[in-house]
Motif scaffolding. Structure first.
Motif, PDB file in Angstrom:
ATOM      1  N   THR A   1      47.629  34.279  51.694  1.00 58.82           N
ATOM      2  CA  THR A   1      47.904  32.848  51.468  1.00 58.82           C
ATOM      3  C   THR A   1      46.722  32.150  50.807  1.00 58.82           C
ATOM      4  OG1 THR A   1      47.089  32.318  53.686  1.00 58.82           O
ATOM      5  CG2 THR A   1      49.467  32.714  53.447  1.00 58.82           C
ATOM      6  N   THR A   2      45.703  32.924  50.421  1.00 56.70           N
ATOM      7  CA  THR A   2      44.513  32.316  49.810  1.00 56.70           C
ATOM      8  C   THR A   2      44.239  32.797  48.396  1.00 56.70           C
ATOM      9  OG1 THR A   2      43.109  34.022  50.814  1.00 56.70           O
ATOM     10  CG2 THR A   2      43.435  31.982  52.073  1.00 56.70           C
ATOM     11  N   VAL A   3      44.778  33.990  48.023  1.00 61.71           N
ATOM     12  CA  VAL A   3      44.590  34.497  46.664  1.00 61.71           C
ATOM     13  C   VAL A   3      45.960  34.825  46.070  1.00 61.71           C
ATOM     14  CG1 VAL A   3      42.306  35.420  47.147  1.00 61.71           C
ATOM     15  CG2 VAL A   3      44.313  36.881  47.442  1.00 61.71           C
ATOM     16  N   GLN A   4      45.975  35.106  44.785  1.00 64.31           N
ATOM     17  CA  GLN A   4      47.220  35.405  44.084  1.00 64.31           C
ATOM     18  C   GLN A   4      47.154  36.835  43.530  1.00 64.31           C
ATOM     19  OE1 GLN A   4      46.989  32.227  41.291  1.00 64.31           O
ATOM     20  NE2 GLN A   4      47.958  30.738  42.649  1.00 64.31           N
ATOM     21  N   PRO A   5      47.573  37.830  44.306  1.00 65.83           N
ATOM     22  CA  PRO A   5      47.481  39.226  43.864  1.00 65.83           C
ATOM     23  C   PRO A   5      48.430  39.521  42.694  1.00 65.83           C
ATOM     24  CG  PRO A   5      47.766  39.065  46.246  1.00 65.83           C
ATOM     25  CD  PRO A   5      48.073  37.725  45.675  1.00 65.83           C
ATOM     26  N   TYR A   6      48.034  40.470  41.869  1.00 65.74           N
ATOM     27  CA  TYR A   6      48.900  40.879  40.767  1.00 65.74           C
ATOM     28  C   TYR A   6      48.598  42.312  40.364  1.00 65.74           C
ATOM     29  CZ  TYR A   6      44.830  39.667  37.798  1.00 65.74           C
ATOM     30  OH  TYR A   6      43.582  39.581  37.236  1.00 65.74           O
ATOM     31  N   ALA A   7      49.567  42.918  39.662  1.00 65.14           N
ATOM     32  CA  ALA A   7      49.403  44.241  39.054  1.00 65.14           C
ATOM     33  C   ALA A   7      49.147  44.049  37.578  1.00 65.14           C
ATOM     34  CB  ALA A   7      50.651  45.077  39.273  1.00 65.14           C
ATOM     35  N   LEU A   8      48.303  44.912  37.006  1.00 66.81           N
ATOM     36  CA  LEU A   8      47.888  44.740  35.625  1.00 66.81           C
ATOM     37  C   LEU A   8      47.977  46.046  34.862  1.00 66.81           C
ATOM     38  CD1 LEU A   8      45.800  42.691  33.716  1.00 66.81           C
ATOM     39  CD2 LEU A   8      44.467  44.743  34.107  1.00 66.81           C
ATOM     40  N   GLY A   9      48.563  45.989  33.647  1.00 68.74           N
ATOM     41  CA  GLY A   9      48.568  47.111  32.720  1.00 68.74           C
ATOM     42  C   GLY A   9      47.975  46.668  31.401  1.00 68.74           C
TER      43      GLY A   9
END
Length: 448
Positions: free
Chosen positions: A270-278
């Motif tokens: 609830t504090t960061v915005q995770p993501y997957a990256l290519g």
């Protein structure tokens, strides 16, 4: 779209790693119950083809390979060629589409042009395969007969054959069960006189109804335009990274092409915005790049796609998507794709950037607020599949890519739903008009 038939030419096995009970010589038999098996999950097979004509097709029939396993095929004039830098060197995912069982997949490579080399080396990478071995039923190498100027005609019939028999004994019904087969009956139209005499007549008379052939009823050969590597498994070892520690379960769901390659990516923070990256390398040109990914339709949190170019004067374009409704924050950025939405964005390179990147956020905004992507408190998971980066501003068909390939072709990873390896039960060439032939063709698979 066109159809082709390939008669498997004989070959001599130069080297192979196999179990003594499943030797490589079995790859020469049309009975795919006699299999080649290697307990090495990265086996290499080298053969010398006896094809009297240039080679344009190489196929592995009835394998246990997963769709995200890799197959590399090299063709050259000598063994030294195929052990190094060969004139033909193509890597691809093992297959794409849907198959009926774990051991019925096919890898089919159709070359853009025939090659004269007869040494063929096949390298397979199936690291972590749960079977603990690599299995192949047949290797097909040869030159194909193709209807280049027309597709299959009308009145196509696909029959599922089940020769199992029932019997009654003392009030009970029992079954003698046999393997199911598939018959593909189709008229192959508009074959030129030259094609028939040069390719089809030779192939049909060589096979007769006693030697198996590979029959592919529909294919389209085109260059793979996907710049991303490993666009199915999206493994960290192949250039995929994360930010913010999202959860990531690979091969967790079925992708739009039917393969088990969709990933479930989750956000618990609830504090960061995770993501997957290519990321994909690009030239320092002035052009547009289009980024796309499929997102499964479901009642999940808002997802966000970011397209960006980096390495010089960075630029980005983004879109938020409600996976339940398809509502988006950017006009003309979402396409309905059956069980999935396909979301895409284009970004311009100024001429100085060296990388094009895709970022997938599994939970970026509060549900119902696709216009507000700033809420880091959103949590949850969504299913992503088939990411792609292409040069140009338009959305094009998705092309699966392998882990380390430098020459993927879209057809090399073709869907194998309709490809048949089996026996010709009927082949009736008909002279339909001056200089044109049609063939009523029926091929029955060795097993389904």
């Amino acid at each position: 779209m066109a159809a082709f038939v390939t008669y498997p030419e004989t070959f001599t096995i130069i080297s192979a790693a196999a179990q003594t009970t499943a030797p490589a010589v079995n790859l020469l038999t049309d009975d795919v119950g006699l299999i080649y098996r290697s307990t090495t999950l990265t086996p290499t097979l080298t053969v010398l083809s006896g094809s009297p004509t240039p080679i344009d097709t190489v196929a592995l029939v009835n394998t246990n390979l997963r769709c995200f396993d890799a197959v590399r095929i090299r063709i050259g004039d000598t063994q030294t060629d195929v052990d190094g830098t060969a004139p033909v060197d193509i890597q691809m995912p093992a297959w794409s589409g849907i198959k009926s069982s774990q051991t019925k997949a096919m890898t089919v490579l159709r070359l853009p042009a025939p090659v004269a080399g007869k040494y063929v080396r096949i390298d397979i990478t199936a690291t972590g395969h749960p079977d603990g071995y690599v299995q192949i039923g047949r290797v097909v190498i040869g030159s194909s007969a193709t209807n280049q100027f027309g597709a299959i005609g009308q009145d196509v019939e696909v029959t599922i054959n089940d020769g199992s028999e029932s019997y009654d004994y003392r009030g009970n019904t029992g079954w003698d069960k046999y393997a199911k087969t598939q018959s593909f009956k189709a008229p192959v139209n508009w074959i030129t006189e030259q094609q028939y005499r040069r390719d089809w007549h030779r192939t049909l008379t060589s096979a007769g109804n006693s030697s198996a052939v590979l029959f592919v009823p529909s294919y389209e050969l085109k260059t793979n335009v996907n710049l991303l590597r490993d666009s199915q498994t999206m493994a960290s070892a192949n250039g995929w990274t994360t930010s913010g520690s999202p959860s990531w379960v690979r091969n967790a769901d079925y992708a739009p092409d039917g393969s088990l390659t969709a990933s479930v990516i989750g956000d618990t923070s609830t504090t960061v915005q995770p993501y997957a990256l290519g990321s994909a390398s690009i030239p320092t040109d002035v052009t547009t790049y289009t980024v796309s990914v499929f997102v499964k339709k479901q009642a999940g949190p808002i997802v966000r796609l970011v397209a960006e170019v980096t390495g010089g004067t960075a630029a980005t374009a983004s879109c938020s998507l409600d996976p339940a409704t398809g509502a988006s924050s950017a006009a003309n950025s979402v396409v309905d794709a059956g069980d999935y939405w396909r979301v895409y964005r284009s970004v311009n390179n100024s001429g100085a950037n060296t990388n094009a990147r895709i970022r997938c956020y599994p939970a970026y905004a509060e549900p119902g607020s696709v216009s507000n992507p700033s809420a880091a408190t959103a949590v949850g998971s969504n299913t992503f599949a088939a990411p792609q980066i292409t040069a140009g501003s338009g959305l094009v068909d998705w092309c699966p890519t392998s882990q380390t390939a430098t020459a993927d072709t879209h057809f090399a990873a073709m869907e194998q739903n309709d490809a048949v390896f089996g026996f010709i039960s009927k082949a009736t060439p008909k002279w339909s008009a001056p200089y044109w032939w049609n063939i009523d063709l029926t091929v029955t698979s060795t097993s389904l």
